[in-house]
Design a protein around this motif. Structure first.
Motif, PDB file in Angstrom:
ATOM      1  N   ALA A  44      -4.136  14.209  -7.288  1.00 12.50           N
ATOM      2  CA  ALA A  44      -2.864  14.177  -6.557  1.00 12.50           C
ATOM      3  C   ALA A  44      -2.531  12.788  -6.037  1.00 12.50           C
ATOM      4  O   ALA A  44      -1.368  12.353  -6.103  1.00 12.50           O
ATOM      5  N   VAL A  45      -3.508  12.073  -5.517  1.00 17.17           N
ATOM      6  CA  VAL A  45      -3.234  10.750  -4.943  1.00 17.17           C
ATOM      7  C   VAL A  45      -2.721   9.795  -6.016  1.00 17.17           C
ATOM      8  O   VAL A  45      -1.830   8.981  -5.762  1.00 17.17           O
ATOM      9  N   TRP A  46      -3.291   9.889  -7.205  1.00 20.42           N
ATOM     10  CA  TRP A  46      -2.773   9.076  -8.311  1.00 20.42           C
ATOM     11  C   TRP A  46      -1.308   9.410  -8.559  1.00 20.42           C
ATOM     12  O   TRP A  46      -0.473   8.513  -8.722  1.00 20.42           O
ATOM     13  N   ALA A  47      -0.975  10.688  -8.593  1.00 22.73           N
ATOM     14  CA  ALA A  47       0.406  11.101  -8.867  1.00 22.73           C
ATOM     15  C   ALA A  47       1.355  10.628  -7.773  1.00 22.73           C
ATOM     16  O   ALA A  47       2.475  10.190  -8.065  1.00 22.73           O
ATOM     17  N   TRP A  48       0.937  10.729  -6.508  1.00 28.48           N
ATOM     18  CA  TRP A  48       1.775  10.237  -5.410  1.00 28.48           C
ATOM     19  C   TRP A  48       2.227   8.806  -5.672  1.00 28.48           C
ATOM     20  O   TRP A  48       3.377   8.441  -5.444  1.00 28.48           O
ATOM     21  N   ASN A  49       1.269   7.989  -6.110  1.00 27.33           N
ATOM     22  CA  ASN A  49       1.551   6.577  -6.352  1.00 27.33           C
ATOM     23  C   ASN A  49       2.227   6.347  -7.696  1.00 27.33           C
ATOM     24  O   ASN A  49       3.237   5.663  -7.797  1.00 27.33           O
ATOM     25  N   ALA A  50       1.631   6.917  -8.746  1.00 27.70           N
ATOM     26  CA  ALA A  50       2.066   6.589 -10.102  1.00 27.70           C
ATOM     27  C   ALA A  50       3.483   7.052 -10.393  1.00 27.70           C
ATOM     28  O   ALA A  50       4.259   6.326 -11.030  1.00 27.70           O
ATOM     29  N   MET A  51       3.871   8.243  -9.955  1.00 24.40           N
ATOM     30  CA  MET A  51       5.194   8.747 -10.282  1.00 24.40           C
ATOM     31  C   MET A  51       6.290   7.952  -9.574  1.00 24.40           C
ATOM     32  O   MET A  51       7.344   7.681 -10.148  1.00 24.40           O
ATOM     33  N   ILE A  52       6.036   7.561  -8.334  1.00 27.21           N
ATOM     34  CA  ILE A  52       7.003   6.724  -7.624  1.00 27.21           C
ATOM     35  C   ILE A  52       7.035   5.326  -8.242  1.00 27.21           C
ATOM     36  O   ILE A  52       8.105   4.737  -8.434  1.00 27.21           O
ATOM     37  N   ALA A  53       5.860   4.791  -8.571  1.00 26.56           N
ATOM     38  CA  ALA A  53       5.807   3.468  -9.197  1.00 26.56           C
ATOM     39  C   ALA A  53       6.548   3.462 -10.532  1.00 26.56           C
ATOM     40  O   ALA A  53       7.241   2.488 -10.860  1.00 26.56           O
ATOM     41  N   LEU A  54       6.410   4.531 -11.298  1.00 27.21           N
ATOM     42  CA  LEU A  54       7.081   4.597 -12.602  1.00 27.21           C
ATOM     43  C   LEU A  54       8.595   4.519 -12.467  1.00 27.21           C
ATOM     44  O   LEU A  54       9.254   3.772 -13.190  1.00 27.21           O
ATOM     45  N   VAL A  55       9.167   5.312 -11.569  1.00 28.05           N
ATOM     46  CA  VAL A  55      10.625   5.285 -11.436  1.00 28.05           C
ATOM     47  C   VAL A  55      11.094   3.962 -10.839  1.00 28.05           C
ATOM     48  O   VAL A  55      12.232   3.538 -11.057  1.00 28.05           O
ATOM     49  N   ALA A  56      10.193   3.289 -10.095  1.00 27.28           N
ATOM     50  CA  ALA A  56      10.532   1.986  -9.530  1.00 27.28           C
ATOM     51  C   ALA A  56      10.518   0.887 -10.585  1.00 27.28           C
ATOM     52  O   ALA A  56      10.971  -0.227 -10.321  1.00 27.28           O
ATOM     53  N   GLY A  57       9.990   1.200 -11.773  1.00 25.28           N
ATOM     54  CA  GLY A  57       9.943   0.218 -12.846  1.00 25.28           C
ATOM     55  C   GLY A  57       8.624  -0.502 -12.960  1.00 25.28           C
ATOM     56  O   GLY A  57       8.488  -1.467 -13.726  1.00 25.28           O
ATOM     57  N   ASP A  58       7.630  -0.049 -12.200  1.00 24.43           N
ATOM     58  CA  ASP A  58       6.300  -0.650 -12.251  1.00 24.43           C
ATOM     59  C   ASP A  58       5.455  -0.004 -13.340  1.00 24.43           C
ATOM     60  O   ASP A  58       5.790   1.069 -13.861  1.00 24.43           O
ATOM     61  N   VAL A  59       4.336  -0.630 -13.644  1.00 28.51           N
ATOM     62  CA  VAL A  59       3.314  -0.029 -14.489  1.00 28.51           C
ATOM     63  C   VAL A  59       2.071   0.155 -13.629  1.00 28.51           C
ATOM     64  O   VAL A  59       1.918  -0.483 -12.588  1.00 28.51           O
ATOM     65  N   VAL A  60       1.171   1.032 -14.053  1.00 33.02           N
ATOM     66  CA  VAL A  60       0.068   1.465 -13.189  1.00 33.02           C
ATOM     67  C   VAL A  60      -1.271   1.353 -13.907  1.00 33.02           C
ATOM     68  O   VAL A  60      -1.394   1.746 -15.071  1.00 33.02           O
ATOM     69  N   ILE A  61      -2.263   0.817 -13.210  1.00 36.20           N
ATOM     70  CA  ILE A  61      -3.652   0.863 -13.650  1.00 36.20           C
ATOM     71  C   ILE A  61      -4.424   1.682 -12.629  1.00 36.20           C
ATOM     72  O   ILE A  61      -4.437   1.359 -11.438  1.00 36.20           O
ATOM     73  N   TRP A  62      -5.053   2.740 -13.078  1.00 35.15           N
ATOM     74  CA  TRP A  62      -5.762   3.694 -12.206  1.00 35.15           C
ATOM     75  C   TRP A  62      -7.265   3.467 -12.294  1.00 35.15           C
ATOM     76  O   TRP A  62      -7.841   3.467 -13.381  1.00 35.15           O
TER      77      TRP A  62
END
Length: 513
Positions: free
Chosen positions: A168-186
């Motif tokens: 869940a914590v990954w999703a909290w960050n990653a989904m918001i980051a995605l729509v913001a135009g960021d990319v994510v390394i977990w």
């Protein structure tokens, strides 16, 4: 008790041996040291993971940098459409993923399902947010000038998640980051690598079907020995979101701060509930029990302290002890279980050491504090949740023990209760049970709770994704999930446009050349 989850592992693409590096589209063969994942419920080996190496990490960062150049130019609503599809895919795998979360981490199945639902909910939230990345328009003091601010994508967001919420914590960050135009390394906790691998198997399908660039969502499964401080010191990562202990969080904050990077720190909690004479005692009891023993006390929002008025203290204590004595403790996937295991034996040792400190510092153990043995408890990770009478100033009470150890503290005057409540280094979640308007409003006022989350007539645990999640003081000060937490994942820019043929200066300054 042993439960076969081989069917679910197959559904989730988990093999006996798994690679720990994914660029969202492709899994990379890696040669890092193998980590074996055992279930704390029955001690059985689930599978192993070959960790990422430093070389793997640098390759992932390069892919992420290249992907960002493309992803940031995709319109935000279209980025939101990808997130919407991820949410739909997660719905298909809610049951098997929830079961793996429960089996690998140890939280009961209902909580495992709830955690996956959080992922789905944040996807839904982020889809709407993709059309609401608002800036403000301001009136300029200069004629024929327009001012406004806007938000741009930040870059690579590094997400470091803890074992207690493995997805869940990954999703909290990653989904918001995605729509913001960021990319994510977990970089997930090494105690729950399999959950992270399962998630990337699920989202890979969506990314491939939509031709999303390789590197938009990446996974680097590596412990600190394989990939140490390099992740936090890397100037290629402008934002690091770290969830974990205050001790490690301070180190992370220092490493990122040295390069003037940004952090979202979700650290320790020492959460308290004030129970006044005006409380609905039945409601308060249910909230305290779930808050204190849910996830076997391994939530950052778990209830650690209850501050109870003298007039209801003895009755509340006795009723709480009775409930604790009847709690079903067992395998996380047994539907009768309400309290599953601690995540590993190290957590058990930490729990037992804390109880000894409580006794040494003057506390009185009322119930619990034992390690369960025998049939069904072979893993050695099962304990009986404990309640202790203490004083708030004890050193052990000032610390966070990540286990089902609940402290009872008396108070006589309401101002004293608030003082006791706030008199700890942490400031994450808080609650009051009272039907008295003056008490509840004071608790929520400037002179009330000093926590990032303050609740009335609900417990400290179980935050909804719609609100910003995070705390103050040694909890870190960061915010994730809902409200306007999205702003942390973007860089803010103020723009002024002159649509005249003159060049007036602000503040009326005259500068004639």
């Amino acid at each position: 008790m042993k439960i076969d989850i081989s069917k679910e592992l197959k559904q989730l693409g988990i093999s006996e041996v798994n690679n720990g590096v994914c660029t969202g589209i492709e899994w990379k063969t890696t040669s890092g040291a193998a980590v074996e994942s055992f279930s704390p419920s029955d001690g059985e080996l689930i599978a192993s993971v070959n960790q990422a190496t430093a070389t793997d990490y640098h390759e992932v960062v390069k892919k992420a940098k290249d992907a960002f150049r493309v992803w940031r130019m995709v319109p935000a609503p279209k980025r939101g459409e990808i997130v919407r599809q991820i949410g739909l895919e997660l719905r298909k795998f809610k049951e098997p993923l929830g079961k793996l979360v429960s089996y690998e981490m140890g939280k009961i199945y209902q909580e495992g399902l709830g955690e996956v639902q959080e992922m789905i909910d944040i996807c839904d939230f982020a889809v709407g947010q993709s059309r609401q990345l608002y800036g403000f328009t301001m009136h300029s003091e200069r004629e024929k000038h327009r001012m406004y601010d806007q938000y741009h994508p930040l870059g690579i967001v590094g997400v470091v998640s803890a074992f207690n919420f493995p997805v869940a914590v990954w999703a909290w960050n990653a989904m918001i980051a995605l729509v913001a135009g960021d990319v994510v390394i977990w970089k997930p906790s090494s105690k729950v690598f399999l959950c992270a691998i399962a998630v990337h198997n699920i989202v890979a399908k969506v990314l491939k079907e939509n031709d999303v660039p390789e590197g938009v969502l990446s996974l680097v499964a590596a412990g600190s020995r394989e990939l140490g401080d390099e992740f936090f010191s890397d100037k290629n990562i402008p934002l690091v979101s770290f969830t974990g202990s205050t001790k490690i969080g301070k180190k992370v904050g220092g490493l990122v701060g040295q390069r003037l990077g940004k952090t979202i720190l979700e650290l320790g909690g020492n959460n308290a509930i004030i129970i006044t004479p005006e409380a609905d005692i039945e409601m308060a009891l249910r909230a305290v029990v779930f808050g204190a023993v849910g996830t076997c006390g391994q939530r950052c929002t778990s209830t650690r302290r209850i501050i109870v008025h003298d007039s209801v203290y003895e009755d509340f204590k006795n009723r709480l002890i009775t409930i604790y004595g009847q709690l079903p403790i067992g395998h996380a996937l047994d539907e009768k279980t309400l309290v599953g295991p601690l995540v590993d034996r190290w957590a058990v040792d930490t729990y037992l050491a804390a109880i000894e400190k409580v006794k040494a510092q003057g506390g009185k153990l009322l119930i619990g504090g034992e390690v369960l043995t025998g049939e069904g408890y072979e893993s050695g990770c099962f304990v009986t949740p404990a309640i202790a009478e203490v004083e708030n100033h004890y050193e052990i009470v000032q610390d966070e023990t990540f286990a089902p150890l609940l402290y009872m503290i008396r108070y006589s005057e309401f101002d004293e209760a608030i003082r006791l409540h706030n008199d700890v280094p942490q400031g994450l979640s808080s609650a009051i049970f009272s039907t008295h308007l003056l008490e509840t409003e004071k608790f929520l006022s400037h002179e009330g709770s000093d926590c990032g989350i303050a609740n009335v007539n609900i417990g400290t645990s179980g935050a909804e994704i719609g609100g910003a999640f995070g705390g103050e003081k040694e909890t870190g000060g960061g915010r994730e999930s809902g409200s306007d937490a999205w702003k942390a994942y973007m860089r803010r820019q103020t723009n002024t446009i002159n649509y005249s043929t003159e060049l007036p200066l602000a503040q009326g300054i005259e500068f004639n050349v």
